[in-house]
Design a protein around this motif. Structure first.
Motif, mmCIF file in Angstrom:
data_model
loop_
_atom_site.group_PDB
_atom_site.id
_atom_site.type_symbol
_atom_site.label_atom_id
_atom_site.label_comp_id
_atom_site.label_asym_id
_atom_site.label_seq_id
_atom_site.Cartn_x
_atom_site.Cartn_y
_atom_site.Cartn_z
ATOM 1 N N GLY A 167 0.901 -1.221 -0.048
ATOM 2 C CA GLY A 167 0.053 -0.056 0.008
ATOM 3 C C GLY A 167 0.940 1.215 -0.027
ATOM 4 N N ARG A 193 0.900 5.609 -0.527
ATOM 5 C CA ARG A 193 -0.037 7.061 -0.859
ATOM 6 C C ARG A 193 0.969 8.117 -1.510
ATOM 7 N N PRO A 209 -4.372 -3.602 1.451
ATOM 8 C CA PRO A 209 -4.661 -2.661 2.600
ATOM 9 C C PRO A 209 -5.753 -1.548 2.536
ATOM 10 N N SER A 210 -6.437 -1.405 3.726
ATOM 11 C CA SER A 210 -7.361 -0.435 3.846
ATOM 12 C C SER A 210 -7.085 1.088 3.099
ATOM 13 N N GLU A 215 -7.844 3.746 4.639
ATOM 14 C CA GLU A 215 -7.541 4.519 5.808
ATOM 15 C C GLU A 215 -6.292 4.248 6.360
ATOM 16 N N THR A 216 -5.922 3.063 6.288
ATOM 17 C CA THR A 216 -4.297 2.766 6.806
ATOM 18 C C THR A 216 -3.406 3.515 5.825
ATOM 19 N N ILE A 217 -3.646 3.407 4.828
ATOM 20 C CA ILE A 217 -2.637 4.075 3.564
ATOM 21 C C ILE A 217 -2.545 5.304 3.783
ATOM 22 N N LYS A 277 -3.290 7.030 6.556
ATOM 23 C CA LYS A 277 -2.545 7.438 7.986
ATOM 24 C C LYS A 277 -1.057 7.072 7.858
ATOM 25 N N GLN A 278 -0.637 5.843 7.320
ATOM 26 C CA GLN A 278 0.624 5.506 7.330
ATOM 27 C C GLN A 278 1.565 6.064 5.910
ATOM 28 N N VAL A 305 2.564 1.027 3.429
ATOM 29 C CA VAL A 305 2.170 -0.213 4.292
ATOM 30 C C VAL A 305 2.988 -1.213 3.376
ATOM 31 N N SER A 326 2.609 -7.926 5.772
ATOM 32 C CA SER A 326 2.729 -8.592 7.146
ATOM 33 C C SER A 326 3.091 -9.882 7.297
#
Length: 169
Positions: free
Chosen positions: A43, A45, A155-156, A158-160, A162-163, A166, A169
């Motif tokens: 992920g 951005r 990945p969501s 939202e997670t991308i 924010k972070q 990504v 895992s």
């Protein structure tokens, strides 16, 4: 650490700001026996106008970076309307492929021979609406559905957001 105005600034804990024109790399990887393959990061951005370069670092497999788009093997449209789809074709080890993304939105992509192993990724360009992924189709008319393992791997947004980056895992 850098001390500013009595506080501490931990620069390494903040997401790195990227600018249009910055090249961002996604590595195609796999373990030695070929039983597990992945994109790293999975992920990402970026800003409109940035270029993504996929680099095959897997010594044992060929990979593709292919946009989810009906022009690519009747897959569902999972990139912004008006954005150009891409397909790298098969990249041998150490080969690379680049594309510049200019339209804001969510871009989902996959590896043709490894989609059924969950080798997918998501790029968020700019500031798309958070509900963008909720409306992404999982099957094109007359096409095959995206495998469940691939759908679970994204990945969501939202997670991308924010972070910024990504990792698998």
């Amino acid at each position: 650490m850098l001390r500013i105005g009595g506080g501490l600034l931990a620069g390494l804990s903040l997401p790195r700001l990227t600018f249009a024109g910055d090249l961002v790399e996604i590595r195609m990887q796999g373990n030695a026996d070929g039983s597990h393959v992945w994109f790293d990061p999975i992920g990402l951005r970026i800003q409109p106008g940035q270029t993504i370069r996929w680099l095959n670092m897997d010594p044992g497999n060929s990979h593709t970076a292919t946009a989810y788009h009906p022009k690519n093997f009747d897959h569902p449209l999972r990139i912004p309307k008006g954005a150009e789809p891409w397909n790298s074709d098969y990249l041998l080890p150490n080969e690379n492929f680049s594309v510049t993304l200019t339209v804001e939105g969510v871009y989902d992509f996959f590896c043709i021979p490894h989609e059924h192993a969950g080798m997918v990724g998501r790029i968020v360009v700019g500031q798309p609406g958070m509900s963008s992924a909720d409306s992404l189709p999982t099957q094109a008319p007359g096409g095959e559905p995206i495998p469940d393992i691939a759908l679970r791997a994204f990945p969501s947004i939202e997670t991308i957001m924010k972070q910024g980056v990504v990792r698998p895992s």
